[in-house]
Design a protein around this motif. Structure first.
Motif, PDB file in Angstrom:
ATOM      1  N   ARG A 142     -13.034   4.030  26.349  1.00 33.12           N
ATOM      2  CA  ARG A 142     -12.302   3.289  27.382  1.00 33.12           C
ATOM      3  C   ARG A 142     -13.042   3.416  28.703  1.00 33.12           C
ATOM      4  O   ARG A 142     -13.275   4.512  29.198  1.00 33.12           O
ATOM      5  CB  ARG A 142     -10.866   3.803  27.503  1.00 33.12           C
ATOM      6  N   THR A 143     -13.420   2.264  29.250  1.00 36.91           N
ATOM      7  CA  THR A 143     -14.110   2.228  30.541  1.00 36.91           C
ATOM      8  C   THR A 143     -13.214   1.682  31.642  1.00 36.91           C
ATOM      9  O   THR A 143     -13.629   1.579  32.800  1.00 36.91           O
ATOM     10  CB  THR A 143     -15.382   1.364  30.443  1.00 36.91           C
ATOM     11  N   GLY A 144     -11.997   1.309  31.302  1.00 36.06           N
ATOM     12  CA  GLY A 144     -11.051   0.802  32.285  1.00 36.06           C
ATOM     13  C   GLY A 144      -9.697   0.598  31.648  1.00 36.06           C
ATOM     14  O   GLY A 144      -9.541   0.683  30.427  1.00 36.06           O
ATOM     15  N   GLY A 204     -10.652  -3.313  28.684  1.00 37.06           N
ATOM     16  CA  GLY A 204     -11.037  -2.002  29.185  1.00 37.06           C
ATOM     17  C   GLY A 204     -11.728  -1.118  28.184  1.00 37.06           C
ATOM     18  O   GLY A 204     -12.088   0.017  28.499  1.00 37.06           O
ATOM     19  N   LEU A 205     -11.950  -1.611  26.950  1.00 35.15           N
ATOM     20  CA  LEU A 205     -12.681  -0.850  25.947  1.00 35.15           C
ATOM     21  C   LEU A 205     -14.117  -1.368  25.870  1.00 35.15           C
ATOM     22  O   LEU A 205     -14.351  -2.575  25.899  1.00 35.15           O
ATOM     23  CB  LEU A 205     -12.014  -0.972  24.577  1.00 35.15           C
ATOM     24  N   SER A 206     -15.067  -0.435  25.759  1.00 33.35           N
ATOM     25  CA  SER A 206     -16.481  -0.807  25.702  1.00 33.35           C
ATOM     26  C   SER A 206     -17.172  -0.052  24.577  1.00 33.35           C
ATOM     27  O   SER A 206     -16.697   0.993  24.131  1.00 33.35           O
ATOM     28  CB  SER A 206     -17.179  -0.486  27.039  1.00 33.35           C
ATOM     29  N   GLY A 219     -15.747  -3.643  28.896  1.00 31.51           N
ATOM     30  CA  GLY A 219     -14.322  -3.921  28.741  1.00 31.51           C
ATOM     31  C   GLY A 219     -13.966  -4.917  27.665  1.00 31.51           C
ATOM     32  O   GLY A 219     -12.787  -5.194  27.440  1.00 31.51           O
ATOM     33  N   ALA A 220     -14.967  -5.469  26.970  1.00 35.93           N
ATOM     34  CA  ALA A 220     -14.697  -6.514  25.973  1.00 35.93           C
ATOM     35  C   ALA A 220     -15.141  -6.089  24.583  1.00 35.93           C
ATOM     36  O   ALA A 220     -15.625  -6.903  23.796  1.00 35.93           O
ATOM     37  CB  ALA A 220     -15.380  -7.812  26.386  1.00 35.93           C
ATOM     38  N   ALA A 221     -14.973  -4.807  24.269  1.00 35.50           N
ATOM     39  CA  ALA A 221     -15.497  -4.277  23.012  1.00 35.50           C
ATOM     40  C   ALA A 221     -14.802  -4.840  21.781  1.00 35.50           C
ATOM     41  O   ALA A 221     -15.419  -4.961  20.724  1.00 35.50           O
ATOM     42  CB  ALA A 221     -15.388  -2.752  22.994  1.00 35.50           C
TER      43      ALA A 221
END
Length: 387
Positions: A170-172, A180-182, A227-229
């Motif tokens: 999680r990056t955000g 928020g997931l990368s 954020g768009a994983a």
């Protein structure tokens, strides 16, 4: 046909070269590494190395649909893809599509050549594996543009021997948010990366728990956009699941061949086992499971190869193939009797794979509900089906 010839050559190589090495390869350690190196050298010498990987990177350049039949033959042994160099197909595909020029130049040739291994870390202890939005691993942005990754992952295949691991973090946002997931590509030699323990699955090795303690990752080692994983994860899982289904078909065919050979050659006081109707029932049911599952898997392959949405077809194929492998192997064990439970046949390992397949890479229940909801949404909008 050229493809038929290749399939036959791959099947002969796996049967004659890989399968006799399985006890050594299963045991791991230096002897396994040496055996695998020898198999890879012979695969290269026979022109069978990395057949589905890009030609410009040293592979054979076969498209997915052409490779599918070979994948069944390779997958008859768990070690076939590694021995023949096709194991990194999933990671090479993802890095090719979703990373920048520097990362591609640094890593892709090494992956195709077998000089580096890679793995994928998504699931975590105490976090439902069916809901990646609850991922607890975090990556903080550094002032210089890099990332600082902290968290713990488990059931990460091949982590002990990998040089690279793709980590979902999680990056955000907050837990539960889809945004928020990368995905970050982490070299395993990085300070703070650690293999915590091995996690044997029914006694078999290959799965690991890993820890990342403030591991620093360069800013350009993201897969896709920050954020768009989940879009990349979905793409990866579709391809990964269909590749596993193809290999499960190969393993089920191996179990079926053992079943039939035992039924045809084992005789008791009342004649060959194959003369008994209950044994014939096992043969019929196993063949029916194989023949009805194979088209489902290849339909999913065709859709992915064409760049179309294959979520429904992959869900059907994954559940059907996992169940089929377990069912066919169970019948083979039953016909072998006590011999099917011991170390003299590959049947215990094949059965273990089939049972684990119904949990790992998405449990049956996840795929069943996802497919059913997608189908019902299609009818709810007035359409004739899911499309």
């Amino acid at each position: 046909m050229v493809e038929d010839d290749l399939r036959e050559r791959v099947a002969r190589f796996v049967t004659a070269e890989v399968m006799p090495c399985e006890p050594v390869l299963d045991a791991g350690g230096p002897a396994a590494a040496a055996a695998l190196g020898g198999l890879r050298d012979r695969a290269r010498a026979e022109g069978l190395w990395a057949l589905p990987l890009p030609r410009e990177l040293g592979g054979g350049g076969l498209p997915l649909r052409a490779y599918a039949a070979l994948a069944e033959a390779e997958g008859a042994s768990d070690h076939g893809p590694a021995a023949l160099g096709s194991a990194p197909l999933l990671d090479v595909t993802m890095l090719s599509r979703h990373t920048g020029p520097r990362v591609r130049a640094e890593h892709l040739r090494d992956l195709v050549a077998g000089r580096t291994r890679s793995c994928f870390a998504m699931t975590e202890p105490d976090v439902p594996g069916t809901d990646p939005t609850l991922t607890a691993t975090r990556a903080e942005r550094l002032a210089g543009g890099g990332w600082l990754v902290t968290g713990r992952k488990w059931f990460t295949s091949g982590a002990a021997d990998a040089g690279l691991v793709t980590v979902l973090a999680r990056t955000g946002g907050a837990p539960g948010d889809r945004a928020g997931l990368s995905l970050l590509l982490v070299p395993t030699r990085s300070p703070g990366f650690r293999v915590v323990r091995e996690l044997p699955v029914f006694g078999a090795s290959g799965q690991y728990e890993i820890a990342l303690d403030r591991v620093e990752v360069p800013g350009d080692q993201l897969l896709g956009e920050p954020g768009a994983a989940l879009a990349v994860v979905g793409e990866r899982l579709q391809l990964g699941r269909v590749l596993r289904c193809l290999r499960w078909l190969g393993q089920a065919q191996r179990a079926f061949d053992l079943l039939c050979h035992r039924a045809a050659t084992r005789a008791g006081s009342q004649g060959p086992l194959g003369d008994h109707q209950l044994v014939q029932q096992h043969v019929f049911d196993a063949l029916l499971a194989l023949r009805t599952t194979r088209p489902l898997v290849h339909e999913a392959v065709a859709l992915i190869d064409a760049g179309r949405d294959a979520r429904t077809e992959v869900g059907l194929a994954k559940v059907a193939a996992a169940r089929m492998l377990q069912r066919v192997t169970d019948s083979a064990i039953q016909i072998h009797g006590a011999a099917g439970l011991g170390p003299d046949t590959p049947l215990p390992a094949l059965f273990r794979t089939g049972r684990a397949a119904r949990v790992l890479d998405g449990p049956d229940e996840l795929h069943i509900t996802s497919v059913a909801r997608r189908v019902l949404r299609g009818y709810g909008t007035g359409a004739a089906g899911p499309g």
